[in-house]
Design an enzyme around this catalytic site. Structure first.
Site, PDB file in Angstrom:
ATOM      1  N   ARG A  74     -17.686 -69.481  13.839  1.00  0.00           N
ATOM      2  CA  ARG A  74     -17.240 -68.540  12.811  1.00  0.00           C
ATOM      3  C   ARG A  74     -16.229 -67.555  13.387  1.00  0.00           C
ATOM      4  O   ARG A  74     -16.182 -67.301  14.585  1.00  0.00           O
ATOM      5  CB  ARG A  74     -18.438 -67.770  12.249  1.00  0.00           C
ATOM      6  CG  ARG A  74     -19.361 -68.595  11.385  1.00  0.00           C
ATOM      7  CD  ARG A  74     -20.457 -67.740  10.762  1.00  0.00           C
ATOM      8  NE  ARG A  74     -21.250 -67.044  11.769  1.00  0.00           N
ATOM      9  CZ  ARG A  74     -21.137 -65.749  12.054  1.00  0.00           C
ATOM     10  NH1 ARG A  74     -20.259 -64.997  11.404  1.00  0.00           N
ATOM     11  NH2 ARG A  74     -21.891 -65.192  12.974  1.00  0.00           N
ATOM     12  N   LYS A 108     -22.373 -69.737   5.859  1.00  0.00           N
ATOM     13  CA  LYS A 108     -22.627 -68.306   6.018  1.00  0.00           C
ATOM     14  C   LYS A 108     -21.907 -67.490   4.954  1.00  0.00           C
ATOM     15  O   LYS A 108     -22.319 -66.373   4.639  1.00  0.00           O
ATOM     16  CB  LYS A 108     -22.209 -67.853   7.418  1.00  0.00           C
ATOM     17  CG  LYS A 108     -23.155 -68.359   8.510  1.00  0.00           C
ATOM     18  CD  LYS A 108     -24.611 -67.976   8.240  1.00  0.00           C
ATOM     19  CE  LYS A 108     -25.535 -68.356   9.378  1.00  0.00           C
ATOM     20  NZ  LYS A 108     -26.969 -68.101   9.077  1.00  0.00           N
ATOM     21  N   HIS A 148     -32.452 -63.159   7.137  1.00  0.00           N
ATOM     22  CA  HIS A 148     -31.970 -64.107   8.141  1.00  0.00           C
ATOM     23  C   HIS A 148     -33.160 -64.464   9.032  1.00  0.00           C
ATOM     24  O   HIS A 148     -33.345 -63.916  10.108  1.00  0.00           O
ATOM     25  CB  HIS A 148     -30.837 -63.479   8.962  1.00  0.00           C
ATOM     26  CG  HIS A 148     -30.136 -64.452   9.849  1.00  0.00           C
ATOM     27  ND1 HIS A 148     -29.535 -64.077  11.022  1.00  0.00           N
ATOM     28  CD2 HIS A 148     -29.935 -65.793   9.730  1.00  0.00           C
ATOM     29  CE1 HIS A 148     -28.996 -65.142  11.594  1.00  0.00           C
ATOM     30  NE2 HIS A 148     -29.225 -66.191  10.832  1.00  0.00           N
ATOM     31  N   SER A 202     -30.172 -65.240  18.773  1.00  0.00           N
ATOM     32  CA  SER A 202     -30.050 -66.417  19.636  1.00  0.00           C
ATOM     33  C   SER A 202     -30.772 -66.193  20.956  1.00  0.00           C
ATOM     34  O   SER A 202     -30.660 -65.142  21.579  1.00  0.00           O
ATOM     35  CB  SER A 202     -28.570 -66.707  19.891  1.00  0.00           C
ATOM     36  OG  SER A 202     -28.417 -67.828  20.735  1.00  0.00           O
ATOM     37  N   LYS A 223     -36.755 -68.560  18.258  1.00  0.00           N
ATOM     38  CA  LYS A 223     -37.114 -68.652  16.833  1.00  0.00           C
ATOM     39  C   LYS A 223     -37.258 -70.104  16.378  1.00  0.00           C
ATOM     40  O   LYS A 223     -38.236 -70.460  15.707  1.00  0.00           O
ATOM     41  CB  LYS A 223     -36.060 -67.935  15.982  1.00  0.00           C
ATOM     42  CG  LYS A 223     -36.387 -67.929  14.490  1.00  0.00           C
ATOM     43  CD  LYS A 223     -35.309 -67.229  13.682  1.00  0.00           C
ATOM     44  CE  LYS A 223     -34.049 -68.054  13.606  1.00  0.00           C
ATOM     45  NZ  LYS A 223     -33.068 -67.521  12.647  1.00  0.00           N
ATOM     46  N   THR A 224     -36.308 -70.957  16.752  1.00  0.00           N
ATOM     47  CA  THR A 224     -36.358 -72.354  16.317  1.00  0.00           C
ATOM     48  C   THR A 224     -37.591 -73.050  16.870  1.00  0.00           C
ATOM     49  O   THR A 224     -38.313 -73.743  16.145  1.00  0.00           O
ATOM     50  CB  THR A 224     -35.079 -73.090  16.768  1.00  0.00           C
ATOM     51  OG1 THR A 224     -33.939 -72.442  16.203  1.00  0.00           O
ATOM     52  CG2 THR A 224     -35.105 -74.534  16.314  1.00  0.00           C
ATOM     53  N   ASP A 226     -33.631 -70.795   8.533  1.00  0.00           N
ATOM     54  CA  ASP A 226     -32.554 -69.817   8.766  1.00  0.00           C
ATOM     55  C   ASP A 226     -32.370 -68.763   7.679  1.00  0.00           C
ATOM     56  O   ASP A 226     -32.117 -67.606   8.001  1.00  0.00           O
ATOM     57  CB  ASP A 226     -31.236 -70.573   8.966  1.00  0.00           C
ATOM     58  CG  ASP A 226     -30.140 -69.707   9.566  1.00  0.00           C
ATOM     59  OD1 ASP A 226     -30.434 -68.936  10.500  1.00  0.00           O
ATOM     60  OD2 ASP A 226     -28.990 -69.800   9.109  1.00  0.00           O
ATOM     61  N   ARG A 235     -23.058 -78.724  16.841  1.00  0.00           N
ATOM     62  CA  ARG A 235     -24.022 -78.524  15.755  1.00  0.00           C
ATOM     63  C   ARG A 235     -24.312 -79.840  15.026  1.00  0.00           C
ATOM     64  O   ARG A 235     -23.538 -80.798  15.091  1.00  0.00           O
ATOM     65  CB  ARG A 235     -23.462 -77.532  14.736  1.00  0.00           C
ATOM     66  CG  ARG A 235     -23.289 -76.115  15.256  1.00  0.00           C
ATOM     67  CD  ARG A 235     -24.528 -75.293  15.014  1.00  0.00           C
ATOM     68  NE  ARG A 235     -24.395 -73.914  15.448  1.00  0.00           N
ATOM     69  CZ  ARG A 235     -25.274 -72.969  15.151  1.00  0.00           C
ATOM     70  NH1 ARG A 235     -26.326 -73.252  14.408  1.00  0.00           N
ATOM     71  NH2 ARG A 235     -25.109 -71.739  15.586  1.00  0.00           N
TER      72      ARG A 235
END
Length: 552
Positions: free
Chosen positions: A76, A221, A240, A258, A262-263, A277, A343
């Site tokens: 981004r 996003k 988020h 990051s 979390k994942t 997400d 990704r």
């Protein structure tokens, strides 16, 4: 193949009414609306391994995933995002580095440039989908783009409507339009444009224009940012976060920047995944905003992330990866020669056990994950609603700078609401909504440190995943909420005296440090960083929230 595609382009079964196209200044007749996945693959396969980023779109991995390249931009471009400043948005938007204003005149010029580009392409893809699984709250989104990769990506990331829903909800106008003319550079001569890339959002007219970037994540996003503006007007809090659900229907939200885990922690074999997400919290409960997942691929292995690894199949989109060899089409997940931000996008139902529909009840627990590389925050602490607001607004983690810079010390990172880049409104608005919903539904909020223990980075060790999972299990079972607590100095956090399966001595981080005076200095230093960061929010924060921060 070309003859087949041309017949499809002019098919009327999925065609948009001509007046809808001309209403937005579109007159390209080669429209492909809501194409099937095989049809998108066929178009994608026309130009394998072309040197042109726009046409280098033809490769397919050995597991059947579409492989695409976004050109120069592989992430981004937050500094190139613009929001139209008008009578409606002037007093609403949180203006500054996150939301940079642009005039309506400049936005309209960019829109005309985008439309001219879209009208001259050999094909124009149209993707219709919902943002939000809650039928009472969802937004109808329409995307115009020129690459099959972008079309399949958004079909994955939006919630795909049925044929009946298409006729009912998408036959006329929709709630928001995205005009993706990413292969076309933005002209720097337009006032307010800072580079060849510009993502310009008109919240009043409900349109977004993308120029100068082909990175698909800008669309994902971009939709998220729009929901952050539109959903709160309906009393819906946008988050988020990831979300999962236990066997008895208890929902947990996990927030984290990051590197916080979390994942990994969201993927719990004992719980169903609602989403990874983006979520909304309405009067009905939690709902996933998306129809798919957008996961990082760098260093991916089956052993580390089996669910993501197995999701890379027909219908998934791999972005900016390299192959071990062009002959085998086997992906080299360790290769970061294009970007470290490799990704994959895939539908939510590619994950075994994912909930469908992706909705749940009101959260019982909220987890704020932080990777504290200073090693001074406790492994787990219970927050009051005011402390939850403070830490939500703060959005803290700490990272270790790259060794190529010769820096070994931790670097504090703050991102309001754990997603500052996507907030059109002031962070205190979202924090107030969070506290109100917590009080209304009896939700408990926990701060969990997945970072260092026994010293800062380079001295101590990373918290063991086993201990962190035991802590989260104790939260889900209700053990921690019903246990006894001690007070943690400076930050005034409540830390449990014991957790099943976790050594008592690590629950208070000072016990794990050999040099106690160094711990005190480091803790105080981190408290000062929190105070300095929060100064920019104090003008709109209540005294109770300000007082919920560290006391030096």
């Amino acid at each position: 193949m070309l003859h087949h595609l041309r017949k499809f382009m002019y098919s009327t079964s999925k065609a948009l009414p001509l007046e809808q196209l001309t209403r937005w200044g579109l007159h390209n007749t080669a429209v492909i609306r809501n194409a099937s996945t095989p049809e998108l693959y066929e178009i994608h396969a026309m130009n394998p391994f072309s040197a042109d980023p726009e046409t280098r779109q033809g490769s397919i991995s050995n597991t059947g995933a579409m492989v695409a390249y976004s050109g120069k931009r592989t992430g981004r471009s937050p500094k190139d995002k613009r929001v139209v400043l008008d009578e409606q948005t002037e007093q609403e938007i949180w203006w500054g580095n996150v939301n940079i204003p642009i005039s309506k005149k400049s936005h309209n010029l960019l829109e005309q440039i985008a439309l001219k580009f879209l009208n001259t392409r050999p094909r124009l893809f149209v993707v219709d989908g919902y943002a939000g699984w809650d039928p009472q709250s969802r937004l109808r989104i329409r995307v115009f783009c020129t690459r099959a990769y972008h079309a399949l990506f958004m079909q994955n990331m939006l919630i795909k409507p049925t044929n009946e829903q298409l006729k009912k909800d998408f036959s006329d106008d929709v709630d928001f339009h995205i005009f993706n003319a990413g292969p076309m550079a933005a002209p720097k001569l337009v006032e307010g444009v800072g580079s060849e890339t510009c993502v310009s959002v008109n919240l009043t007219d409900k349109k977004m224009v993308i120029l100068g970037t082909q990175y698909a994540g800008e669309m994902k996003k971009g939709v998220f940012g729009v929901t952050h503006y539109m959903f709160p007007k309906q009393g819906i809090l946008t988050l988020h976060s990831s979300a999962n659900e236990g066997e008895d229907g208890d929902v947990t939200l996990l927030f984290g920047l990051s590197g916080t885990g979390k994942t990994t922690l969201s993927a719990d074999p004992k719980r169903k995944l609602i989403g990874d997400d983006e979520h909304g919290w309405s009067d009905n409960g939690i709902f996933n905003i998306e129809g798919g997942c957008y996961a990082k691929c760098v260093d991916l292995t089956y052993e580390k992330e089996p669910e993501i690894y197995d999701a890379i199949k027909f219908g998934a989109v791999l972005e900016n990866i390299e192959f071990l060899s062009k002959d085998s089409r086997e992906v080299d997940y360790n290769n970061i020669s294009i970007t470290e931000n490799t990704r994959v996008s895939y539908p939510l139902d590619f994950i075994p056990g994912a909930k469908n529909p992706a909705v749940g009840g009101h959260p019982k627990n909220i987890l704020f994950l932080t990777c504290d590389a200073y090693g001074v925050l406790p492994p787990v602490s219970l927050l009051t609603p005011e402390q939850a607001m403070y830490h939500f607004i703060t959005g803290y983690t700490a990272k270790v700078a790259g060794t190529e810079m010769g820096v070994k010390e931790p670097v504090a990172t703050f991102s309001a609401c754990f997603g500052e880049a996507f907030l059109p409104l002031h962070p205190t608005l979202y924090a107030t909504m969070l506290a109100d919903k917590m009080k209304q539904h009896g939700t408990k909020c926990w701060l969990i440190n997945t970072g260092w223990s026994g010293g800062k980075y380079g001295v101590g060790k990373r918290m063991s995943l086993k201990n962190t999972r035991s802590i989260i299990d104790a939260i889900h079972s209700g053990e921690l909420a019903n246990g006894e607590f001690d007070n943690f100095e400076i930050f005034n956090l409540r830390i449990p005296k014991r957790v099943t399966g976790v050594p008592d001595q690590i629950l208070h981080p000072k016990n794990t440090w050999t040099n106690k005076s160094e711990f005190d200095r480091t803790l105080r230093s981190l408290g000062e960083k929190f105070q300095q960061n929060f100064q920019k929010y104090q003008n709109k924060a209540s005294p109770e929230v300000i007082n919920a921060g560290p006391k030096l």
